[in-house]
Design a protein around this motif. Sequence first.
Motif, PDB file in Angstrom:
ATOM      1  N   LEU A 345       3.582   7.137   5.282  1.00 21.45           N
ATOM      2  CA  LEU A 345       4.440   6.450   4.334  1.00 21.45           C
ATOM      3  C   LEU A 345       3.773   6.249   2.993  1.00 21.45           C
ATOM      4  O   LEU A 345       4.390   5.734   2.077  1.00 21.45           O
ATOM      5  CB  LEU A 345       4.852   5.087   4.920  1.00 21.45           C
ATOM      6  N   ASP A 346       2.506   6.629   2.868  1.00 19.30           N
ATOM      7  CA  ASP A 346       1.757   6.457   1.628  1.00 19.30           C
ATOM      8  C   ASP A 346       1.804   5.006   1.169  1.00 19.30           C
ATOM      9  O   ASP A 346       2.155   4.700   0.034  1.00 19.30           O
ATOM     10  CB  ASP A 346       2.301   7.394   0.547  1.00 19.30           C
ATOM     11  N   ASP A 347       1.463   4.094   2.093  1.00 17.02           N
ATOM     12  CA  ASP A 347       1.573   2.665   1.814  1.00 17.02           C
ATOM     13  C   ASP A 347       0.562   1.931   2.689  1.00 17.02           C
ATOM     14  O   ASP A 347       0.765   1.770   3.893  1.00 17.02           O
ATOM     15  CB  ASP A 347       3.000   2.195   2.115  1.00 17.02           C
ATOM     16  N   PHE A 348      -0.551   1.517   2.085  1.00 12.39           N
ATOM     17  CA  PHE A 348      -1.625   0.894   2.876  1.00 12.39           C
ATOM     18  C   PHE A 348      -1.144  -0.359   3.608  1.00 12.39           C
ATOM     19  O   PHE A 348      -1.699  -0.728   4.642  1.00 12.39           O
ATOM     20  CB  PHE A 348      -2.818   0.549   1.980  1.00 12.39           C
ATOM     21  N   SER A 349      -0.096  -1.014   3.090  1.00  7.80           N
ATOM     22  CA  SER A 349       0.363  -2.240   3.737  1.00  7.80           C
ATOM     23  C   SER A 349       1.109  -1.965   5.036  1.00  7.80           C
ATOM     24  O   SER A 349       1.403  -2.902   5.790  1.00  7.80           O
ATOM     25  CB  SER A 349       1.254  -3.039   2.785  1.00  7.80           C
TER      26      SER A 349
END
Length: 475
Positions: A345-349
């Motif tokens: 998702l290219d989203d570290f969170s």
Amino acid sequence: MTTQSPATPLYDLVITNGTIVAADAVYDADVAVVGERIAAIGHGLRGRRELSAAGCYVIPGGVDIHVHLEMPIGAFTSTDDFYHGTRAAAFGGTTAIVDFVETRPDETMLQALAARRAKAEGQAVIDYGLHMTIGPTDIAKLDQVAAARAAGCASFKLYMAYGLRLSDGELLLALEAIRDVAGMPVVHAENWDVITTLIRRNLAAGRTAPRWHPRSRPAELEAEAAGRVIDIAAWVGTPLHIFHVSCAPTAERIAAAKARDLPITGETCPQYLYLTDDLYDRPGVAGALPVCAPPLRPAADRAALWRALAGGALDLVTTDHCPFTAAEKATGIATGQASGQATGLDDFSRIPGGVPSIESRVALVYDGLVNRGLGGERTAALQRWVAVCATTPAALMGFTRKGRLLPGYDADIVVFDPNVDITISPESLHETAGWSPYSGTSLRGWPTTTISRGEILVDDGEWRGAAGHGRFVAR
């Protein structure tokens, strides 16, 4: 101290010729067991079965009061179930854990407790307790806290982050309810408003890689949250335990509270004692693997935590064991970064947070405090090792028959060989995530034999235990 005469009946089991390490003493003696309890400490004791601990330390079984087995997080569930997680704990010298209960909105605390116990019963191989979580939907259920306490949940988890986050007013109400039943509140302290603001800012600027995870959770604001909940607890008049301290500023807040004679305790975890935030800079999924909350910090914080642990500002070491596979960790990494391991998702969170440590904890803490001398001179360091891994957590969480090698206590006993050399790897461990944050770490000293309530679970490195041996301990 007992000396056995030739006419004395044999004990069921005797661990002979070892060096007992207690939180307040180090001495040579035998340990005798009858049934599930320690029967005697002495010299020349004889048993129907005898295990030689020559050249080894004999210590009380470790107590890890912060683990997440079979814990759902979003679309995933932590990889170690109650069988595999407690089996790995036993291999690592831990004989009791405390996991968590979370209620659904339509569920009472007692119903949630029964459901969680049902997952562990017949699976756990070591004894366990449970913290009752109080989330926002549980504020309307605070009249059930007394029933949860009576059912054996002596401790209550409060979050200052995530969807379970309580406002300051809700923290006040929860702390009052816990105080009124003489329970122990345990807290995840971070400033969630700041964290979510920084996450949004970083993602909007295209800063999506794992390296932005620690940069969205500032150490100073972890300390601010800890200080805030300490002050609320002090006003309410209740003890308080701070989970997973990751940085020097939070340890300093706890030390300042202790200096005010407040009943505040704190823990840290092996990941904060051994790892640093530069791991998040690794490419691909490697940078995602150590994502946990609070995050890993710079080396200066690591050194400060060892000092706080040795000096008493921090009271114990837990693991916050919450492992996920590499493929699951990769879901927060874009496909190109993850080398095709996941869509991403290219989203570290979105990376599921948590690392595996349940098997390595006792040996890692020994290596730091004793082998590397971070706990002071050897005898004091040995005593501190047992205190932070077994005696203090048992006492804090109400395990009244665990954490000490004394007659009448549960026969939870570990033989620890200080001369065993091991390099940690997924193959050397019994956890199920398939990776370890400590891979490649070489240690001298490892548990070789683990006994739970008189039953040998690990015998000179060989598994002898069985699912279902572990019992729920009402604390």
